[in-house]
Design a protein around this motif. Structure first.
Motif, PDB file in Angstrom:
ATOM      1  N   VAL A   1       0.841  -1.212   0.000  1.00 44.80           N
ATOM      2  CA  VAL A   1       0.000   0.000   0.000  1.00 44.80           C
ATOM      3  C   VAL A   1       0.875   1.260   0.000  1.00 44.80           C
ATOM      4  O   VAL A   1       0.480   2.294   0.518  1.00 44.80           O
ATOM      5  CB  VAL A   1      -0.963   0.008   1.216  1.00 44.80           C
ATOM      6  CG1 VAL A   1      -2.003  -1.096   1.072  1.00 44.80           C
ATOM      7  CG2 VAL A   1      -0.206  -0.174   2.525  1.00 44.80           C
ATOM      8  N   TYR A   2       2.038   1.159  -0.614  1.00 48.60           N
ATOM      9  CA  TYR A   2       3.000   2.263  -0.566  1.00 48.60           C
ATOM     10  C   TYR A   2       2.424   3.567  -1.115  1.00 48.60           C
ATOM     11  O   TYR A   2       2.763   4.659  -0.640  1.00 48.60           O
ATOM     12  CB  TYR A   2       4.270   1.885  -1.332  1.00 48.60           C
ATOM     13  CG  TYR A   2       4.151   2.064  -2.833  1.00 48.60           C
ATOM     14  CD1 TYR A   2       4.674   3.181  -3.467  1.00 48.60           C
ATOM     15  CD2 TYR A   2       3.471   1.129  -3.615  1.00 48.60           C
ATOM     16  CE1 TYR A   2       4.547   3.357  -4.832  1.00 48.60           C
ATOM     17  CE2 TYR A   2       3.351   1.302  -4.969  1.00 48.60           C
ATOM     18  CZ  TYR A   2       3.882   2.406  -5.583  1.00 48.60           C
ATOM     19  OH  TYR A   2       3.735   2.583  -6.932  1.00 48.60           O
ATOM     20  N   ALA A   3       1.548   3.464  -2.106  1.00 51.60           N
ATOM     21  CA  ALA A   3       1.003   4.678  -2.721  1.00 51.60           C
ATOM     22  C   ALA A   3       0.139   5.470  -1.751  1.00 51.60           C
ATOM     23  O   ALA A   3      -0.054   6.681  -1.927  1.00 51.60           O
ATOM     24  CB  ALA A   3       0.190   4.307  -3.957  1.00 51.60           C
ATOM     25  N   ASP A   4      -0.397   4.804  -0.723  1.00 53.63           N
ATOM     26  CA  ASP A   4      -1.251   5.476   0.253  1.00 53.63           C
ATOM     27  C   ASP A   4      -0.464   6.133   1.378  1.00 53.63           C
ATOM     28  O   ASP A   4      -1.045   6.837   2.216  1.00 53.63           O
ATOM     29  CB  ASP A   4      -2.239   4.470   0.871  1.00 53.63           C
ATOM     30  CG  ASP A   4      -3.172   3.868  -0.166  1.00 53.63           C
ATOM     31  OD1 ASP A   4      -3.507   4.579  -1.133  1.00 53.63           O
ATOM     32  OD2 ASP A   4      -3.563   2.697  -0.014  1.00 53.63           O
ATOM     33  N   LEU A   5       0.840   5.907   1.419  1.00 57.38           N
ATOM     34  CA  LEU A   5       1.646   6.454   2.504  1.00 57.38           C
ATOM     35  C   LEU A   5       1.882   7.943   2.293  1.00 57.38           C
ATOM     36  O   LEU A   5       2.027   8.408   1.166  1.00 57.38           O
ATOM     37  CB  LEU A   5       3.003   5.742   2.566  1.00 57.38           C
ATOM     38  CG  LEU A   5       2.982   4.230   2.832  1.00 57.38           C
ATOM     39  CD1 LEU A   5       4.405   3.685   2.757  1.00 57.38           C
ATOM     40  CD2 LEU A   5       2.366   3.929   4.182  1.00 57.38           C
ATOM     41  N   PRO A   6       1.954   8.712   3.398  1.00 56.75           N
ATOM     42  CA  PRO A   6       2.274  10.138   3.250  1.00 56.75           C
ATOM     43  C   PRO A   6       3.710  10.317   2.798  1.00 56.75           C
ATOM     44  O   PRO A   6       4.578   9.456   3.018  1.00 56.75           O
ATOM     45  CB  PRO A   6       2.063  10.681   4.674  1.00 56.75           C
ATOM     46  CG  PRO A   6       2.272   9.500   5.568  1.00 56.75           C
ATOM     47  CD  PRO A   6       1.740   8.321   4.812  1.00 56.75           C
ATOM     48  N   ALA A   7       3.991  11.429   2.174  1.00 57.52           N
ATOM     49  CA  ALA A   7       5.338  11.707   1.671  1.00 57.52           C
ATOM     50  C   ALA A   7       6.368  11.751   2.784  1.00 57.52           C
ATOM     51  O   ALA A   7       7.561  11.552   2.543  1.00 57.52           O
ATOM     52  CB  ALA A   7       5.333  13.023   0.903  1.00 57.52           C
TER      53      ALA A   7
ATOM     54  N   ASP B   1       6.612   9.669   5.250  1.00 63.75           N
ATOM     55  CA  ASP B   1       6.966   8.343   5.757  1.00 63.75           C
ATOM     56  C   ASP B   1       8.402   8.020   5.359  1.00 63.75           C
ATOM     57  O   ASP B   1       8.763   8.131   4.181  1.00 63.75           O
ATOM     58  CB  ASP B   1       6.018   7.283   5.200  1.00 63.75           C
ATOM     59  CG  ASP B   1       6.183   5.940   5.882  1.00 63.75           C
ATOM     60  OD1 ASP B   1       7.240   5.310   5.672  1.00 63.75           O
ATOM     61  OD2 ASP B   1       5.278   5.510   6.617  1.00 63.75           O
ATOM     62  N   PRO B   2       9.259   7.613   6.317  1.00 57.87           N
ATOM     63  CA  PRO B   2      10.672   7.389   5.990  1.00 57.87           C
ATOM     64  C   PRO B   2      10.914   6.252   5.004  1.00 57.87           C
ATOM     65  O   PRO B   2      11.996   6.164   4.421  1.00 57.87           O
ATOM     66  CB  PRO B   2      11.301   7.065   7.354  1.00 57.87           C
ATOM     67  CG  PRO B   2      10.163   6.606   8.207  1.00 57.87           C
ATOM     68  CD  PRO B   2       8.979   7.398   7.741  1.00 57.87           C
ATOM     69  N   GLN B   3       9.906   5.397   4.790  1.00 58.28           N
ATOM     70  CA  GLN B   3      10.056   4.294   3.842  1.00 58.28           C
ATOM     71  C   GLN B   3       9.526   4.617   2.454  1.00 58.28           C
ATOM     72  O   GLN B   3       9.744   3.849   1.515  1.00 58.28           O
ATOM     73  CB  GLN B   3       9.335   3.051   4.358  1.00 58.28           C
ATOM     74  CG  GLN B   3       9.978   2.387   5.565  1.00 58.28           C
ATOM     75  CD  GLN B   3       9.162   1.191   6.010  1.00 58.28           C
ATOM     76  OE1 GLN B   3       8.478   1.241   7.023  1.00 58.28           O
ATOM     77  NE2 GLN B   3       9.221   0.121   5.239  1.00 58.28           N
ATOM     78  N   LYS B   4       8.812   5.725   2.306  1.00 55.32           N
ATOM     79  CA  LYS B   4       8.128   6.033   1.045  1.00 55.32           C
ATOM     80  C   LYS B   4       9.080   5.998  -0.155  1.00 55.32           C
ATOM     81  O   LYS B   4       8.793   5.374  -1.175  1.00 55.32           O
ATOM     82  CB  LYS B   4       7.465   7.411   1.143  1.00 55.32           C
ATOM     83  CG  LYS B   4       6.736   7.867  -0.118  1.00 55.32           C
ATOM     84  CD  LYS B   4       5.314   7.363  -0.176  1.00 55.32           C
ATOM     85  CE  LYS B   4       4.553   7.984  -1.329  1.00 55.32           C
ATOM     86  NZ  LYS B   4       3.124   7.699  -1.297  1.00 55.32           N
ATOM     87  N   GLY B   5      10.215   6.674  -0.042  1.00 54.29           N
ATOM     88  CA  GLY B   5      11.141   6.726  -1.157  1.00 54.29           C
ATOM     89  C   GLY B   5      11.727   5.368  -1.497  1.00 54.29           C
ATOM     90  O   GLY B   5      11.844   5.012  -2.671  1.00 54.29           O
ATOM     91  N   VAL B   6      12.084   4.590  -0.467  1.00 57.30           N
ATOM     92  CA  VAL B   6      12.653   3.265  -0.685  1.00 57.30           C
ATOM     93  C   VAL B   6      11.641   2.357  -1.372  1.00 57.30           C
ATOM     94  O   VAL B   6      11.961   1.650  -2.338  1.00 57.30           O
ATOM     95  CB  VAL B   6      13.098   2.648   0.656  1.00 57.30           C
ATOM     96  CG1 VAL B   6      13.543   1.202   0.464  1.00 57.30           C
ATOM     97  CG2 VAL B   6      14.224   3.464   1.271  1.00 57.30           C
ATOM     98  N   LEU B   7      10.415   2.370  -0.878  1.00 53.58           N
ATOM     99  CA  LEU B   7       9.371   1.517  -1.444  1.00 53.58           C
ATOM    100  C   LEU B   7       9.072   1.893  -2.891  1.00 53.58           C
ATOM    101  O   LEU B   7       8.944   1.017  -3.759  1.00 53.58           O
ATOM    102  CB  LEU B   7       8.096   1.617  -0.599  1.00 53.58           C
ATOM    103  CG  LEU B   7       8.217   1.114   0.840  1.00 53.58           C
ATOM    104  CD1 LEU B   7       6.953   1.445   1.628  1.00 53.58           C
ATOM    105  CD2 LEU B   7       8.478  -0.383   0.872  1.00 53.58           C
ATOM    106  N   THR B   8       8.972   3.174  -3.156  1.00 52.98           N
ATOM    107  CA  THR B   8       8.680   3.642  -4.516  1.00 52.98           C
ATOM    108  C   THR B   8       9.786   3.218  -5.484  1.00 52.98           C
ATOM    109  O   THR B   8       9.513   2.740  -6.588  1.00 52.98           O
ATOM    110  CB  THR B   8       8.519   5.175  -4.530  1.00 52.98           C
ATOM    111  OG1 THR B   8       7.474   5.551  -3.617  1.00 52.98           O
ATOM    112  CG2 THR B   8       8.179   5.673  -5.915  1.00 52.98           C
TER     113      THR B   8
END
Length: 397
Positions: free
Chosen positions: A303-309, A311-318
């Motif tokens: 559900v990475y697309a639902d994470l706020p910008a 979130d420390p993992q957002k960039g890694v997941l994307t």
């Protein structure tokens, strides 16, 4: 910004990129900072990593994305000339890949071969808890660090007996805690617990017992099935008459999908919650319409697309999803592949810092902190060889 600086940003905001094949590729600072005046790095002997996953057998839907992710990272490092070791030289990664066929005995034979014949300084793998548990004695006696990709807490506990062993997936206790939070919020006080009779299932069921007791939830029916089973009608019929208000399933897609189909076919209307073992597309493909409405805790990847910008993992997941999709020709992301990404990155970081010395690699991994990976932000220590917990999990439907 300030009275002395009306721009407020500088060198720290910049990266070096290289144009390759019509697009941009990031150049890690290790490859050019403090470089010789010639700008050319000397090359050294390749660094070995032993890698084994369940590419075939019942756990193949987990092992294939793990293998593909590990190979992707090896290719990425080698494409940029290798990793920069502590000797100042560039070293290609020599990855030795093996398939344990979802079999613990085969896993032990593979690990012995990797250690004794290939002389690898570190091993990444162990798709299933059963295989991971089976190889612990071998890596411990050989004093070679092992990063498992399986979830059983027994893989790293008790920590004083797991000096050489680490793992990247969340343990089963925090998974059960998220399930417990949902049950409390929805007034569930009686449950059935049904799991596969192997290292993963037994550990997951034990975690649910602990959490249920803490929350005052009664387990009114409990049972197991064997790996490879496909008929669960008798047990599900018992569950239907047990008074359970929800069913908790501890399985991976091979058994979890047909179990869910039969649960729907029998007309059970209580909620069904799975463990994170079903967190890939294979479960949905196998269960079809029966998967609709299933709940389970899982890492943030799906559900990475639902994470706020923020979130420390957002960039890694994307980035992982984009890289994995490009590498595999459009395959959907898998949390299991993410576990391999975390493990391989830890191995690569260790080799960069300390070289191919098993004892030094072990010590480096144990000291990793604030590492934003696919499965969470890792903070390992001598007391915790996993380094992530409940905070890394979300509930998905």
């Amino acid at each position: 910004l300030s009275a002395q600086d009306h721009n407020g940003i500088g060198k720290e905001t910049l990266v070096l990129v290289e144009i390759k094949n019509g697009t941009w590729e990031y150049v890690p600072p290790a490859l050019y900072q403090n470089a010789p005046t010639t700008g050319i790095r000397e090359t050294g002997e390749p660094y070995k990593i032993g890698i084994f996953f369940s590419v075939t057998g019942p756990a193949s839907s987990l092992g294939v994305p793990e293998r593909d992710t590990a190979q992707m990272l090896v290719d990425q490092v080698n494409a940029r000339g290798g990793l920069l070791g502590p000797d100042g030289k560039l070293h290609l990664i020599e990855a030795i890949f093996e398939d344990d066929q979802s079999d613990a005995t085969e896993g032990v034979l593979i690990v012995k071969r990797l250690i004794e014949e290939e002389k690898v300084p570190i091993i990444v793998g162990g798709t299933t808890s059963g295989v991971s548990l089976a190889v612990i004695d071998t890596v411990t006696q050989a004093q070679v660090p092992f990063i498992s990709n399986a979830s059983s807490g027994a893989i790293i506990l008790p920590v004083e007996e797991r000096f050489w062993v680490f793992k990247t997936p969340q343990q089963n206790v925090p998974v059960a805690q998220v399930q417990g939070d949902w049950m409390v919020a929805n007034g569930i006080t009686k449950i059935a617990s049904f799991g596969v009779n192997n290292g993963f299932g037994v550990d997951s069921m034990g975690a649910m017992k602990t959490v249920a007791a803490d929350l005052g939830i009664e387990i009114v029916w409990e049972g197991t099935f064997e790996p490879g089973d496909t008929d669960f009608t008798a047990q599900l019929t018992q569950i239907a008459g047990s008074g359970a208000e929800a069913l908790i399933v501890h399985a991976t897609p091979g058994e979890g999908a047909p179990l869910t189909v039969q649960f729907r076919d029998l007309g059970l209307s209580i909620p069904i919650l799975h463990n994170h073992g079903i967190g890939n597309q294979a479960f949905i493909d196998l269960a079809g319409a029966a998967a609709e409405g299933v709940l389970f805790p899982i890492g943030k990847l799906l559900v990475y697309a639902d994470l706020p910008a923020t979130d420390p993992q957002k960039g890694v997941l994307t980035q992982y999803i984009a890289d994995y999709s490009a590498y595999t020709g459009g395959a959907k992301p898998s949390t299991f592949g993410g576990h391999a990404w975390d493990a391989m990155q830890m191995a690569i970081m260790a080799l960069e810092k300390v070289g191919p010395d098993s004892a030094a690699i072990r010590d480096y991994i144990e000291g990793i902190t604030n590492f934003a990976g696919v499965s969470g932000v890792f903070n390992l220590s001598a007391q915790d060889h996993n380094g992530i917990g409940k905070e890394t999990l979300v509930l998905v439907e």
